[in-house]
Scaffold this motif. Structure first.
Motif, PDB file in Angstrom:
ATOM      1  N   ALA A   2      34.590  46.478  34.541  1.00 39.17           N
ATOM      2  CA  ALA A   2      34.782  45.680  35.750  1.00 39.17           C
ATOM      3  C   ALA A   2      33.491  44.945  36.100  1.00 39.17           C
ATOM      4  N   HIS A   3      33.587  44.055  37.034  1.00 39.54           N
ATOM      5  CA  HIS A   3      32.404  43.376  37.549  1.00 39.54           C
ATOM      6  C   HIS A   3      31.848  44.163  38.736  1.00 39.54           C
ATOM      7  N   CYS A  15      33.025  34.121  46.477  1.00 37.06           N
ATOM      8  CA  CYS A  15      33.801  34.879  45.496  1.00 37.06           C
ATOM      9  C   CYS A  15      35.183  35.294  46.012  1.00 37.06           C
ATOM     10  N   CYS A  19      38.959  35.505  43.500  1.00 36.85           N
ATOM     11  CA  CYS A  19      39.455  36.726  42.857  1.00 36.85           C
ATOM     12  C   CYS A  19      40.980  36.743  42.850  1.00 36.85           C
ATOM     13  N   CYS A  23      40.219  42.000  44.907  1.00 36.12           N
ATOM     14  CA  CYS A  23      39.564  43.309  44.852  1.00 36.12           C
ATOM     15  C   CYS A  23      38.145  43.291  45.408  1.00 36.12           C
ATOM     16  N   ILE A  24      37.743  42.203  46.053  1.00 40.65           N
ATOM     17  CA  ILE A  24      36.409  42.109  46.634  1.00 40.65           C
ATOM     18  C   ILE A  24      36.510  42.324  48.134  1.00 40.65           C
ATOM     19  N   VAL A  32      33.100  45.248  44.809  1.00 42.25           N
ATOM     20  CA  VAL A  32      34.273  45.082  43.958  1.00 42.25           C
ATOM     21  C   VAL A  32      34.951  46.436  43.798  1.00 42.25           C
ATOM     22  N   GLN A  34      36.444  48.800  41.724  1.00 39.70           N
ATOM     23  CA  GLN A  34      36.391  48.973  40.281  1.00 39.70           C
ATOM     24  C   GLN A  34      37.753  49.304  39.666  1.00 39.70           C
ATOM     25  N   SER A  36      40.643  48.049  40.662  1.00 40.97           N
ATOM     26  CA  SER A  36      41.531  46.885  40.716  1.00 40.97           C
ATOM     27  C   SER A  36      41.023  45.690  39.917  1.00 40.97           C
ATOM     28  N   CYS A  37      39.732  45.635  39.660  1.00 44.45           N
ATOM     29  CA  CYS A  37      39.119  44.498  38.966  1.00 44.45           C
ATOM     30  C   CYS A  37      39.691  44.351  37.556  1.00 44.45           C
ATOM     31  N   ASP A  39      38.335  42.138  35.407  1.00 42.94           N
ATOM     32  CA  ASP A  39      37.224  41.634  34.601  1.00 42.94           C
ATOM     33  C   ASP A  39      37.428  40.187  34.157  1.00 42.94           C
ATOM     34  N   CYS A  43      34.622  35.613  39.908  1.00 38.43           N
ATOM     35  CA  CYS A  43      33.601  35.803  40.939  1.00 38.43           C
ATOM     36  C   CYS A  43      32.223  35.392  40.430  1.00 38.43           C
TER      37      CYS A  43
END
Length: 55
Positions: A2-3, A15, A19, A23-24, A32, A34, A36-37, A39, A43
């Motif tokens: 993830a980011h 960002c 998305c 997820c942010i 973030v 993690q 739900s991200c 990748d 963002c």
């Protein structure tokens, strides 16, 4: 993978609308979720300080 958003975040909000899975979360430094991200890197592409990075 993830980011993550680093301490370089200035909470500008660039960002958030980028998305695709929302997820942010907002704060003094954005975070973030993690789990739900997906990748996608959207963002990172709009972050003016480079705070959004691959984990």
């Amino acid at each position: 993978m993830a980011h993550v958003i680093t301490d370089a975040c200035i909470a500008c909000g660039a960002c958030l609308p980028e998305c695709p899975v929302s997820c942010i979360s907002e704060g003094d430094i954005y975070e973030v979720d993690q789990n739900s991200c997906i990748d996608c890197g959207a963002c990172a592409g709009v972050c003016p300080t480079g705070a959004a990075q691959p984990e």
